[in-house]
Design a protein around this motif. Structure first.
Motif, mmCIF file in Angstrom:
data_model
loop_
_atom_site.group_PDB
_atom_site.id
_atom_site.type_symbol
_atom_site.label_atom_id
_atom_site.label_comp_id
_atom_site.label_asym_id
_atom_site.label_seq_id
_atom_site.Cartn_x
_atom_site.Cartn_y
_atom_site.Cartn_z
ATOM 1 N N ALA A 111 11.533 19.115 38.051
ATOM 2 C CA ALA A 111 12.602 20.097 38.205
ATOM 3 C C ALA A 111 12.323 20.935 39.454
ATOM 4 O O ALA A 111 11.169 21.109 39.848
ATOM 5 C CB ALA A 111 12.691 20.992 36.980
ATOM 6 N N PHE A 112 13.371 21.436 40.031
ATOM 7 C CA PHE A 112 13.282 22.300 41.207
ATOM 8 C C PHE A 112 14.090 23.557 40.919
ATOM 9 O O PHE A 112 15.156 23.485 40.301
ATOM 10 C CB PHE A 112 13.859 21.592 42.444
ATOM 11 C CG PHE A 112 13.174 20.297 42.758
ATOM 12 C CD1 PHE A 112 12.062 20.277 43.586
ATOM 13 C CD2 PHE A 112 13.630 19.103 42.231
ATOM 14 C CE1 PHE A 112 11.414 19.080 43.878
ATOM 15 C CE2 PHE A 112 12.996 17.905 42.516
ATOM 16 C CZ PHE A 112 11.888 17.894 43.349
ATOM 17 N N GLU A 113 13.582 24.703 41.372
ATOM 18 C CA GLU A 113 14.325 25.943 41.154
ATOM 19 C C GLU A 113 14.106 26.905 42.311
ATOM 20 O O GLU A 113 13.049 26.923 42.932
ATOM 21 C CB GLU A 113 13.926 26.599 39.830
ATOM 22 C CG GLU A 113 12.465 26.957 39.717
ATOM 23 C CD GLU A 113 12.052 27.473 38.341
ATOM 24 O OE1 GLU A 113 12.780 27.240 37.352
ATOM 25 O OE2 GLU A 113 11.002 28.114 38.265
ATOM 26 N N ARG A 114 15.146 27.661 42.576
ATOM 27 C CA ARG A 114 15.053 28.714 43.582
ATOM 28 C C ARG A 114 15.685 29.972 43.013
ATOM 29 O O ARG A 114 16.818 29.953 42.541
ATOM 30 C CB ARG A 114 15.773 28.318 44.864
ATOM 31 C CG ARG A 114 15.710 29.457 45.868
ATOM 32 C CD ARG A 114 16.090 29.076 47.234
ATOM 33 N NE ARG A 114 15.927 30.259 48.083
ATOM 34 C CZ ARG A 114 16.201 30.268 49.346
ATOM 35 N NH1 ARG A 114 16.616 29.181 49.932
ATOM 36 N NH2 ARG A 114 16.048 31.357 50.048
ATOM 37 N N ILE A 131 19.587 28.239 42.408
ATOM 38 C CA ILE A 131 19.820 26.797 42.331
ATOM 39 C C ILE A 131 18.723 26.181 41.469
ATOM 40 O O ILE A 131 17.555 26.535 41.609
ATOM 41 C CB ILE A 131 19.776 26.127 43.727
ATOM 42 C CG1 ILE A 131 20.697 26.838 44.707
ATOM 43 C CG2 ILE A 131 20.144 24.650 43.620
ATOM 44 C CD1 ILE A 131 20.541 26.352 46.141
ATOM 45 N N LYS A 132 19.116 25.264 40.613
ATOM 46 C CA LYS A 132 18.152 24.504 39.815
ATOM 47 C C LYS A 132 18.612 23.049 39.774
ATOM 48 O O LYS A 132 19.805 22.772 39.775
ATOM 49 C CB LYS A 132 18.079 25.049 38.383
ATOM 50 C CG LYS A 132 17.556 26.465 38.290
ATOM 51 C CD LYS A 132 17.514 26.944 36.849
ATOM 52 C CE LYS A 132 17.024 28.378 36.768
ATOM 53 N NZ LYS A 132 16.979 28.862 35.379
ATOM 54 N N ALA A 167 22.234 23.187 38.456
ATOM 55 C CA ALA A 167 22.995 24.429 38.280
ATOM 56 C C ALA A 167 22.967 25.199 39.588
ATOM 57 O O ALA A 167 21.931 25.291 40.233
ATOM 58 C CB ALA A 167 22.373 25.266 37.163
ATOM 59 N N ILE A 168 24.119 25.717 39.957
ATOM 60 C CA ILE A 168 24.231 26.570 41.132
ATOM 61 C C ILE A 168 24.872 27.867 40.663
ATOM 62 O O ILE A 168 25.925 27.847 40.013
ATOM 63 C CB ILE A 168 25.072 25.902 42.240
ATOM 64 C CG1 ILE A 168 24.396 24.602 42.690
ATOM 65 C CG2 ILE A 168 25.247 26.855 43.421
ATOM 66 C CD1 ILE A 168 25.190 23.797 43.692
ATOM 67 N N TYR A 198 27.286 26.068 36.787
ATOM 68 C CA TYR A 198 27.097 27.513 36.665
ATOM 69 C C TYR A 198 25.939 27.831 35.734
ATOM 70 O O TYR A 198 25.667 27.111 34.798
ATOM 71 C CB TYR A 198 28.361 28.189 36.131
ATOM 72 C CG TYR A 198 29.528 28.041 37.059
ATOM 73 C CD1 TYR A 198 30.545 27.154 36.772
ATOM 74 C CD2 TYR A 198 29.587 28.767 38.241
ATOM 75 C CE1 TYR A 198 31.606 26.998 37.643
ATOM 76 C CE2 TYR A 198 30.639 28.612 39.110
ATOM 77 C CZ TYR A 198 31.652 27.720 38.790
ATOM 78 O OH TYR A 198 32.691 27.567 39.659
ATOM 79 N N PHE A 199 25.265 28.928 35.975
ATOM 80 C CA PHE A 199 24.159 29.371 35.118
ATOM 81 C C PHE A 199 24.723 30.004 33.867
ATOM 82 O O PHE A 199 25.753 30.591 33.842
ATOM 83 C CB PHE A 199 23.308 30.407 35.855
ATOM 84 C CG PHE A 199 22.325 29.785 36.804
ATOM 85 C CD1 PHE A 199 20.994 29.746 36.507
ATOM 86 C CD2 PHE A 199 22.739 29.232 37.996
ATOM 87 C CE1 PHE A 199 20.074 29.176 37.371
ATOM 88 C CE2 PHE A 199 21.850 28.660 38.868
ATOM 89 C CZ PHE A 199 20.522 28.633 38.565
#
Length: 199
Positions: A111-114, A131-132, A167-168, A198-199
């Motif tokens: 997983a990637f997340e910012r 962003i995820k 998700a953005i 969407y979150f």
């Protein structure tokens, strides 16, 4: 009265300057180059994986494990020119990292997340997910990274549409290019999909 004596000598009696030849030896030790990509491909410990990936991408803040899921978190203080640039760079940076980690048998899902600071209409700041993206092993295995990396450089939506989910944040999503939005799956129906934009 000053008495001066001048001694003249011939060329043979004049001392000749001796040149001492010294071999120049390097005092610098040869530095062994570390292949951080290879280190990341074989790291069994998450700290070693984090060390290697931070050398490859300075925007990585941390990596943590949640079961078999390796979660790559990008630096929340890193600036971006625009929301559009942020979404595209997230995709290209994550694709490079995904291509490396997928070769490591110790990590199956990635997983990637910012995160970043958002300011509401009243001026209040809060840290929020921007962003995820999530890739399960089956979705990773389906990718041909020889071509996929270039495809994402051309069209960042490929990273998102091939993800298991993404998700953005709603504050970011409306500000990205219409074409990029259109090419992302689930974008037209965020209410009904399990993994929506969407979150």
């Amino acid at each position: 009265m000053v008495l001066a004596t001048l001694v003249l000598g011939d060329d043979e009696s004049t001392p000749k300057e001796e040149v001492v030849a010294q071999s120049e030896q390097s005092t610098e030790q040869e530095v062994e180059e570390v292949d951080y990509s290879e280190m990341a491909r074989s790291a069994s410990d998450v700290r070693d994986l984090e060390t290697a990936l931070k050398q490859l991408d300075e925007s990585i803040e941390s990596i943590r494990l949640e079961g078999n899921l390796a979660v790559v978190r990008y630096d929340s203080e890193e600036s971006a020119w625009s929301e559009n640039t942020m979404v595209k760079e997230f995709a290209t940076d994550s694709t490079k990292i995904l291509a490396i980690i997928q070769e490591n048998p110790n990590y199956s899902d990635i997983a990637f997340e910012r995160f970043g600071t958002l300011v509401d209409e009243k001026g209040n700041e809060r840290e929020s997910g921007l962003i995820k993206a999530l890739y399960f092993e089956a979705d990773i295995d389906a990718l041909n990274f020889e071509n996929f990396t270039d495809m994402v450089w051309v069209d960042a939506s490929k990273f998102y549409t091939n993800a298991t989910g993404y998700a953005i944040n709603g504050a970011i999503y409306p500000k990205i290019e219409t074409e990029l939005q259109y090419n992302m799956k689930w974008a037209n129906d965020p209410e009904t999909d399990v993994y929506n934009v969407y979150f």
